[in-house]
Design a protein around this motif. Structure first.
Motif, PDB file in Angstrom:
ATOM      1  N   LYS A 166     -21.779  42.559  54.019  1.00 54.26           N
ATOM      2  CA  LYS A 166     -23.024  43.150  52.751  1.00 54.26           C
ATOM      3  C   LYS A 166     -23.600  43.688  53.899  1.00 54.26           C
ATOM      4  O   LYS A 166     -24.202  44.699  53.910  1.00 54.26           O
ATOM      5  N   GLU A 167     -24.474  43.078  55.107  1.00 50.47           N
ATOM      6  CA  GLU A 167     -24.959  43.733  56.436  1.00 50.47           C
ATOM      7  C   GLU A 167     -24.415  45.185  56.725  1.00 50.47           C
ATOM      8  O   GLU A 167     -25.266  46.083  56.593  1.00 50.47           O
ATOM      9  N   ILE A 168     -23.502  45.772  56.985  1.00 56.36           N
ATOM     10  CA  ILE A 168     -22.405  46.981  56.990  1.00 56.36           C
ATOM     11  C   ILE A 168     -22.273  47.403  56.112  1.00 56.36           C
ATOM     12  O   ILE A 168     -23.138  48.615  56.634  1.00 56.36           O
ATOM     13  N   GLY A 169     -22.230  47.335  55.228  1.00 60.88           N
ATOM     14  CA  GLY A 169     -22.292  48.199  53.676  1.00 60.88           C
ATOM     15  C   GLY A 169     -23.894  48.684  53.581  1.00 60.88           C
ATOM     16  O   GLY A 169     -24.391  49.925  53.360  1.00 60.88           O
ATOM     17  N   LYS A 170     -24.531  47.853  53.499  1.00 56.70           N
ATOM     18  CA  LYS A 170     -26.239  48.146  53.238  1.00 56.70           C
ATOM     19  C   LYS A 170     -26.071  48.638  55.213  1.00 56.70           C
ATOM     20  O   LYS A 170     -27.669  50.748  54.453  1.00 56.70           O
ATOM     21  N   LEU A 171     -26.164  48.735  56.123  1.00 56.66           N
ATOM     22  CA  LEU A 171     -26.863  49.771  57.710  1.00 56.66           C
ATOM     23  C   LEU A 171     -25.854  50.684  57.180  1.00 56.66           C
ATOM     24  O   LEU A 171     -26.715  52.185  57.445  1.00 56.66           O
ATOM     25  N   LYS A 172     -24.803  50.976  56.626  1.00 54.35           N
ATOM     26  CA  LYS A 172     -24.169  52.573  56.497  1.00 54.35           C
ATOM     27  C   LYS A 172     -25.000  53.500  55.013  1.00 54.35           C
ATOM     28  O   LYS A 172     -24.686  54.725  55.577  1.00 54.35           O
ATOM     29  N   SER A 173     -24.974  52.681  54.537  1.00 53.04           N
ATOM     30  CA  SER A 173     -25.353  53.339  53.407  1.00 53.04           C
ATOM     31  C   SER A 173     -26.936  53.895  53.493  1.00 53.04           C
ATOM     32  O   SER A 173     -27.509  54.898  53.660  1.00 53.04           O
ATOM     33  N   GLN A 174     -28.111  53.285  54.298  1.00 54.89           N
ATOM     34  CA  GLN A 174     -28.738  53.862  55.204  1.00 54.89           C
ATOM     35  C   GLN A 174     -28.405  54.731  56.418  1.00 54.89           C
ATOM     36  O   GLN A 174     -29.142  55.048  56.845  1.00 54.89           O
TER      37      GLN A 174
END
Length: 446
Positions: A56-64
Motif C-alpha cells: 500500500k505504501e509503495i502504491g501511495k508513494l508512486k501515485s505521488q
C-alpha cells in the motif's frame, strides 16, 4: 489419526483416554511441536501483514511521484522469508503428523477398562434351538470329538500339499470340501447384499503404502504385512534409475473398501455407504509363532467376506450395533453356537473406538474362538484419508468409518465342520448352504 484440534483444546482428556489403552502420551513433545508451530504461524502472519502494508505504501508513494525504491527493496525480501517459514512449518507438521500416525484411537466411554482379552466382557450368546442365553453351553457331542484337521484329512483338506507349495500356515482343499468353502462365501455375500443392503464389490488385492497409511495398517503393522515390489528397475526420461515401488498384499478388504472414499467429499445424500467384498487376506502375523499352528484358525492366507459402512458421525454407534447384528445373522442362519464379546481398552485394534468380537464354539477345543470383529473407527481413518462430507450447515466434516468380518470364511468352515460332525467323520451340510452345494446334504469321508 487423532484430531489435532482436540489435542489443542483438551490434551488432558486425550492423555487420560490413551492411558486407558495403556499408552503414555508425550505431552511435553506435543507442547514443544505446538509451540513451534504457533511461533512460525505468528511470524508468517506478521510478515504477510507487513507485505500488505508495504504494498500500500509503495502504491501511495508512486501515485505521488515519490521514490519508493527503499520500500520496494524491503518488500522484495519478504517472499524469500515467507518461503523459508513455509518450509519450516511443513517440517514441523510432518514431524507432528508422522508421530500422530503411530498413536492409536481413543476408546469410547462405554468400552470397559482392561489390559488384555481376560478383561473383555461377554454381551450375549446364542445356541441353535435355544436362541439367546446368558451362560448356557452347547450340548456336548455323544461320540468322541474330532478337530477340523482330523475331519478334514478324509474330506479333502491337505495341509501337506499346501506346505509343499508354500510352507506352513497355508491350506489346500479339493473336492466337496473346497466347494463347501466356496458355498460359505457365496452365502455370506448373498445375505449381505439381498438382506442387509450392502453393495458387492471386487477390489484389488495389492495396494500402495499410501492406502495402508490411510486405514492405519502402516506404519505400525508393516511387519505383519506381505509386501512386493512393482516391476523391475527402469529409467526416467533423463536416464536416471527409478526405484521399485513397494506395494502390499491386503490383510483385509477393509483396506480397499474403506479407501474408496479417500481424498473425496461424499454427497450427504449418498450416505450411508454399505460395501461388501470377498477377498483373500494375507497376514504374516510376525511374532505370533506357537499360537494356533495346527489347522485353519491362524493362516497366512485366508478368505473373508468383509462389511464396511461409511456414515455420518451421529449415526455411527447405531451402525456398529447394526453391523454386529448382520454378522450374527450369518451364524444364526448357519445354526452354529456363538457369543458376542465387547473388547476392553487393552484388547482393541489400533484404529478402533469400540469393537465387538463374535466367537464361534469349537467342540474339539471346548471353547469359543473369534470368527468376526466389528469396529467403529469414528473419524480416525477418515482424517488420515481425507474423507469428508458436507454437513447440514454446509461445512466439510470428517466421515465415520466402520468395518466388520461378515464373516471369516475359513473359520466359518471350522465352525461348520466341528459342530456338524457325525460319529463316522462325515459332515452334515447346513440347510442354508445346500442350494450352493447342488443339493448335497452330507460330506462323506473319502
Amino acid at each position: 489419526m487423532l484430531d489435532p484440534a482436540l489435542l489443542r483444546k483438551d490434551v488432558d482428556f486425550v492423555v487420560a483416554q490413551l492411558k486407558r489403552r495403556g499408552l503414555d502420551f508425550d505431552v511435553a513433545r506435543f507442547n514443544q511441536l505446538e509451540a513451534a508451530r504457533k511461533e512460525v504461524q505468528i511470524e508468517t502472519e506478521t510478515l504477510q501483514a507487513s507485505r500488505n502494508a508495504l504494498a500500500k505504501e509503495i502504491g501511495k508513494l508512486k501515485s505521488q511521484g515519490q521514490d519508493a525504491s527503499a520500500i520496494m527493496q524491503e518488500a522484495g525480501q519478504i517472499p524469500e522469508k515467507l518461503k523459508l517459514l513455509e518450509e519450516k512449518l511443513a517440517q514441523i507438521k510432518q514431524e507432528l503428523d508422522g508421530w500422530l500416525m503411530t498413536i492409536p484411537n481413543l476408546p469410547h466411554e462405554s468400552v470397559p477398562f482392561g489390559k488384555d482379552s481376560d478383561d473383555n466382557v461377554e454381551q450375549r450368546r446364542w445356541l441353535p434351538g435355544v436362541g439367546y442365553t446368558q451362560d448356557q453351553l452347547p450340548a456336548p457331542l455323544d461320540f468322541p470329538v474330532q478337530d477340523h484337521v482330523s475331519l478334514g484329512e478324509k474330506l479333502g483338506l491337505e495341509f501337506d500339499t499346501a506346505a509343499k507349495l508354500s510352507g506352513s500356515r497355508f491350506s489346500f482343499m479339493r473336492g466337496s470340501l473346497a466347494r463347501l468353502h466356496r458355498a460359505l462365501a457365496q452365502f455370506m455375500l448373498d445375505t449381505h447384499t439381498a438382506e442387509h443392503g450392502y453393495t458387492e464389490c471386487y477390489t484389488p488385492y495389492i495396494v500402495t503404502a499410501d492406502t495402508l497409511f490411510g486405514t492405519g495398517q502402516l506404519p505400525k503393522f508393516k511387519e505383519d504385512m506381505f509386501w512386493v515390489t512393482k516391476g523391475g528397475e527402469s529409467e526416467d526420461e533423463h536416464g536416471n534409475p527409478v526405484p521399485r515401488e513397494e506395494m502390499f498384499l491386503i490383510s483385509t478388504s477393509e483396506i480397499t473398501l474403506t479407501s474408496t472414499v479417500k481424498d473425496s467429499i461424499v454427497p450427504a445424500q449418498d450416505l450411508p455407504l454399505r460395501l461388501t467384498a470377498q477377498t483373500p487376506c494375507f497376514r504374516s502375523e510376525a511374532g505370533s509363532g506357537g499360537r494356533d499352528v495346527r489347522g485353519m484358525i491362524r493362516q497366512h492366507q485366508f478368505e473373508k467376506v468383509e462389511m464396511v459402512q461409511v456414515v455420518k458421525p451421529e449415526t455411527s454407534y447405531d451402525t456398529l450395533e447394526q453391523m454386529t447384528g448382520h454378522a450374527e445373522k450369518i451364524l444364526q442362519l448357519l445354526q452354529v453356537p456363538y457369543r458376542v464379546i465387547l473388547l476392553c481398552t487393552g484388547d482393541m485394534g489400533f484404529g478402533s473406538t469400540k469393537t465387538y468380537d463374535l466367537e464361534v464354539w469349537v467342540p474339539s477345543q471346548n471353547t469359543w474362538r473369534e470368527i468376526s470383529s466389528v469396529s467403529n473407527c469414528e473419524g480416525f481413518q477418515a482424517r488420515r484419508m481425507g474423507a469428508r462430507y458436507k454437513n447440514e450447515q454446509g461445512k466439510n466434516e470428517y466421515l465415520h468409518t466402520l468395518n466388520g468380518s461378515g464373516v471369516a470364511v475359513g473359520r466359518a468352515l471350522v465352525g461348520v465342520m466341528e459342530n456338524y460332525q457325525q460319529a463316522d467323520g462325515s459332515i452334515i451340510v447346513p440347510e442354508v448352504l445346500r442350494p450352493y452345494m447342488g443339493g448335497i446334504e452330507v460330506l462323506k469321508p473319502l
